[in-house]
Design a protein around this motif. Structure first.
Motif, short mmCIF file in Angstrom:
data_model
loop_
_atom_site.label_atom_id
_atom_site.label_comp_id
_atom_site.label_asym_id
_atom_site.label_seq_id
_atom_site.Cartn_x
_atom_site.Cartn_y
_atom_site.Cartn_z
N THR A 1 0.86 -1.19 0.00
CA THR A 1 0.00 0.00 0.00
C THR A 1 0.89 1.23 0.00
N GLN A 2 0.26 2.39 -0.04
CA GLN A 2 1.05 3.62 -0.01
C GLN A 2 1.34 4.10 1.42
N VAL A 3 1.10 3.25 2.38
CA VAL A 3 1.39 3.62 3.76
C VAL A 3 2.88 3.95 3.87
N GLY A 4 3.16 5.07 4.52
CA GLY A 4 4.55 5.49 4.65
C GLY A 4 4.85 5.90 6.08
N SER A 5 5.79 6.79 6.21
CA SER A 5 6.32 7.11 7.53
C SER A 5 5.31 7.71 8.49
N SER A 6 4.42 8.53 7.99
CA SER A 6 3.59 9.25 8.95
C SER A 6 2.35 8.47 9.37
N GLY A 7 2.12 7.34 8.78
CA GLY A 7 0.91 6.59 9.10
C GLY A 7 1.02 5.72 10.34
N LEU A 8 2.23 5.29 10.66
CA LEU A 8 2.37 4.30 11.72
C LEU A 8 1.96 4.83 13.09
N ARG A 9 2.01 6.16 13.25
CA ARG A 9 1.64 6.70 14.57
C ARG A 9 0.18 6.37 14.90
N GLY B 1 -1.59 2.91 19.27
CA GLY B 1 -2.52 2.58 20.36
C GLY B 1 -3.18 1.23 20.22
N LEU B 2 -2.94 0.55 19.13
CA LEU B 2 -3.60 -0.74 18.90
C LEU B 2 -2.81 -1.85 19.60
N THR B 3 -2.89 -1.85 20.90
CA THR B 3 -1.98 -2.69 21.68
C THR B 3 -2.30 -4.17 21.62
N ASN B 4 -3.42 -4.53 21.02
CA ASN B 4 -3.70 -5.96 20.87
C ASN B 4 -3.13 -6.55 19.59
N LEU B 5 -2.53 -5.69 18.78
CA LEU B 5 -2.00 -6.20 17.51
C LEU B 5 -0.97 -7.30 17.72
N GLU B 6 -1.19 -8.40 17.03
CA GLU B 6 -0.24 -9.51 17.12
C GLU B 6 0.54 -9.68 15.82
N SER B 7 -0.03 -9.14 14.76
CA SER B 7 0.62 -9.34 13.48
C SER B 7 0.43 -8.12 12.57
N ILE B 8 1.53 -7.61 12.05
CA ILE B 8 1.44 -6.51 11.09
C ILE B 8 2.33 -6.85 9.89
N ASN B 9 1.77 -6.63 8.73
CA ASN B 9 2.56 -6.80 7.52
C ASN B 9 2.73 -5.45 6.84
N LEU B 10 3.96 -4.98 6.81
CA LEU B 10 4.27 -3.69 6.19
C LEU B 10 5.22 -3.86 5.01
N ILE C 1 7.29 2.77 4.48
CA ILE C 1 7.72 3.06 5.85
C ILE C 1 9.23 3.33 5.90
N SER C 2 9.61 4.14 6.88
CA SER C 2 11.03 4.48 7.00
C SER C 2 11.55 4.01 8.36
N ASP C 3 12.85 3.98 8.49
CA ASP C 3 13.47 3.62 9.77
C ASP C 3 12.91 4.45 10.91
N GLY C 4 12.81 5.75 10.64
CA GLY C 4 12.43 6.67 11.70
C GLY C 4 11.03 6.43 12.25
N SER C 5 10.16 5.87 11.41
CA SER C 5 8.77 5.70 11.85
C SER C 5 8.57 4.43 12.67
N LEU C 6 9.53 3.54 12.62
CA LEU C 6 9.31 2.23 13.26
C LEU C 6 9.19 2.32 14.77
N GLN D 1 14.07 0.01 2.05
CA GLN D 1 14.60 1.19 2.73
C GLN D 1 14.81 0.99 4.24
N ILE D 2 14.36 -0.14 4.75
CA ILE D 2 14.56 -0.41 6.18
C ILE D 2 16.01 -0.87 6.40
N THR D 3 16.65 -0.30 7.41
CA THR D 3 18.05 -0.64 7.69
C THR D 3 18.25 -0.98 9.17
N ASP D 4 19.48 -1.12 9.55
CA ASP D 4 19.83 -1.41 10.94
C ASP D 4 19.17 -0.44 11.92
#
Lengths: 578, 98
Positions: free
Chosen positions: A385-393, A397-406, A411-416, A434-437
């Protein structure tokens, strides 16, 4: 496993066993799903459960199987004993047409011979000799023909019959089942011969609860024979591409239907209109059907619906406001539709949702704000999808999440770090270049992770050091090319690992195999496109559980692996090069 | 071993096997007899008679009880069963829920 390029697993609809738990079956990143499905038969020693003492019953059954030729009949035994011997013979693959004869007139109840080699019409006589005791028979994958089914006529108490992949059975065979009115479950998957004509026999099966005709390509017009089967709760006609709107009409009165799967058929919105009255329907699978959001008009009348699969349909934002009326939904698959953030607005109120699939939809960061209130969400699929850095915030609050596929998102390192508080997370797919160490460093708090997919991420040796925090990892994929033997040192103590994919890291050497030789739980290992040589294979000897080994484009030949297999790795069933 | 820690199993022919209670309770059926409150006379006398089980079979069963205990303590050896005994032994094992 593992070609040279980053890939997405083909997402097939997998409704079977749904009720065992919503999450887990709907996540692409869950690599261990593959482990369970790829091998139909587990190796004996694993199944038997090491350490658990076998009962004397079991020991006797094993012994009888070993010497099965000594026995001419078991008919003097109580039924539960002969049944146990039969099951053990099937399990150990010692049962033959000859040894089957010993079970004539044993009053057995269950004959599970699905996928058993060599089963044909000649077996049917002994099978039918169980007479009125016989309750269930599975002959899936056998060579049984129409004339073989004649024998079953007198087994009047039969409740369950499975003839999946029995391609020699046709309309003529169904005729012999006509009188089996105690049948509650009947399955004929992947049969190209059954037609509406033969299905007339179904009309008499008034106790039928479950009917499975998946991939029967010629049954158009036949469902009319189900009209009177008022006990029917589950109907699977997935992949029957002959099914059209008119086939839905006879279903409209089957008010006990709870599960209906018509994916990949030709059913359109007007066909769905026939389903309005199915008030008990909880599961509806329309994946790949040419339906639009207009079908939601009909579906919003279904008050019990909790699973709705609309992947690969023809949905657009138009009409999506009606999603808000299906508040009972727990699982909603909308992947591969032309929907955008506008559609997500209408999902806001679906607070019962536990699993949401938006794979390859036209959604982006803005849309995710609508998910903030879905606090029961356990499984979220946002791949491609076009989900990027600013969407993850919006997910923090979805603390029951057990699985996310990104995977394949922006997405960028900074948003993780927005995910760092999701302490329930077990499965995380960050397969994005684009995800790194740096990104991985932000996630070290997620110690509950069992599946981590960093396939295309650019993880190097210094990033691998963060993996030490994920002690519970069962599957790990790092294939970005940046890993060397030095990085593998941080992986060697992840003792829960069952699946490890380090392919495409072309600097890995035999030293890597030496380092991971202590990961004795490994079931699958891939180190393709590396500098591994046949000399390194000896380090794999302790990996007794290994069932799949992939070393493509290495200095290793098929014969090298075969030698290792025959001497040291008895459970290895799949390997490359082969 | 104290008498109260043992149990006497008696075969169809009247042969008596005195074994430890712990071993005997590998059998779920015997465990129920020995532990269910008030019900069985077996509980009081520490004696169980098996009119349907021959001496040969009962002996084999006692061997299994002890083998099973060892197995669960980590000594995983093979338990040998003579082919001519299997069917009768299996029926007894079924009755004894073991």
């Amino acid at each position: 496993m593992g070609g040279a390029c980053s890939r997405k697993r083909d997402q097939v609809d997998n409704e079977d066993g749904l009720h065992g738990g919503v999450c887990g079956r709907y996540q692409k990143s869950c690599s261990s799903k593959w482990l369970m499905t790829s091998f139909s038969r587990p190796p004996l020693d694993i199944q038997r459960g090491e350490g658990k003492c076998p009962s004397l019953m079991e020991l006797c059954a094993y012994k009888i199987c070993e010497d099965i030729d000594r026995y001419s009949t078991f008919s003097m035994l109580p039924r539960d004993i002969s049944q146990q011997i039969f099951n053990e013979l099937v399990y150990s693959r010692y049962l033959t047409e000859v040894s089957l004869e010993a079970f004539r007139d044993c009053a057995l109840q269950d004959l599970c011979l699905g996928q058993y080699p060599g089963v044909n019409d000649k077996w049917m006589d002994v099978i039918a000799s169980q007479g009125s005791s016989l309750l269930s028979v599975d002959l899936s994958g056998s060579d049984v023909t129409d004339s073989g089914l004649i024998h079953l006529k007198d087994c009047s108490n039969l409740q369950s019959l499975d003839f999946n992949f029995c391609i020699q059975i046709s309309d003529g065979g169904l005729e012999h089942l006509r009188g089996l009115s105690n049948l509650t479950s009947l399955s004929f998957r992947r049969n190209n011969a059954i037609t509406a004509q033969g299905m007339k026999a179904f009309a008499g099966l008034i106790n039928l609860v479950k009917l499975d005709l998946e991939r029967c390509t010629r049954i158009h017009g036949g469902l009319v024979n189900l009209k009177g089967l008022m006990k029917l709760e589950s109907l699977n006609i997935k992949w029957c591409n002959c099914i059209t709107d008119s086939d839905m009409k006879p279903l409209s009165g089957l008010t006990n239907l709870k599960s209906l799967q018509i994916s990949c058929s030709k059913v359109t919105d007007s066909g769905i209109a026939y389903l309005k009255g199915l008030q008990k329907l909880t599961l509806l699978n329309l994946e790949g059907c040419p339906v639009t959001a207009a079908c939601l008009d009909s579906l919003s009348a279904l008050g019990s619906l909790f699973y709705l699969n609309l992947n690969r349909c023809q949905l657009s934002d138009d009409g999506c406001e009606k999603f808000s009326k299906i508040g009972s939904l727990k699982v909603l698959n909308l992947g591969f539709n032309e929907i955008t953030d506008e559609c997500l607005v209408h999902l806001k109120g679906l607070t019962n949702l536990e699993s949401l699939n938006l794979d390859s939809c036209g959604i982006g960061d803005e849309g995710l704000v609508n998910l903030t209130g879905l606090c029961n969400l356990k499984c979220l699929e946002l791949s491609d999808t076009q989900v990027g850095s600013s969407g993850l915030r919006h997910l923090s609050g979805l603390t029951n999440l057990e699985s996310i596929n990104l995977s394949f998102t922006g997405i960028s390192d900074g948003s993780l770090r927005k995910l760092a508080g999701l302490s329930s997370l077990k499965s995380l797919n960050l397969d994005a270049r684009q995800i790194t160490d740096t990104g991985l460093a932000a996630l070290t708090s997620l110690t509950g992770l069992t599946h981590l997919d960093l396939f295309g991420a650019r993880i190097t040796d210094s990033g691998a050091a963060y993996l030490r925090n994920f002690k519970n990892l069962r599957s790990l994929e790092i294939c970005g090319g940046g890993l060397t033997d030095a990085g593998v040192k941080h992986i060697k103590d992840l003792s829960s690992l069952k699946l490890l994919n380090l392919s495409q890291n072309c600097n890995l050497t035999d030293k890597t195999l030496e380092l991971i030789s202590g990961l004795t739980g490994l079931v699958s290992l891939n180190v393709s496109n590396s500098r591994i040589t046949s000399a390194g294979l000896r380090h794999l000897k302790p990996l007794k559980n290994l069932r799949s080994l992939t070393l493509e484009s290495c200095k290793v030949t098929a014969n090298d692996i075969k030698r290792l297999q025959s001497r040291d790795l008895p459970n290895l069933v799949s390997f490359r090069p082969e | 071993m104290k008498k109260e820690d043992t149990v006497k199993l008696i075969s169809a022919e009247g042969f008596e096997f005195v074994i430890s209670k712990e071993a005997a309770m590998v059998s779920q059926t015997i465990r129920n007899m020995l532990t269910s409150p008030g019900g069985f006379a077996e509980t009081e006398h520490g004696e169980v008679t098996f009119p349907e089980i021959s001496t040969t079979i009962l002996e084999k069963i006692c061997q299994y009880f002890y083998w099973s205990l060892q197995y669960s303590r980590g000594k995983e050896t093979d338990f040998h069963i003579e082919p001519e005994l299997t069917l009768e032994l299996m029926m007894a094992a079924n009755y004894l829920h073991t």
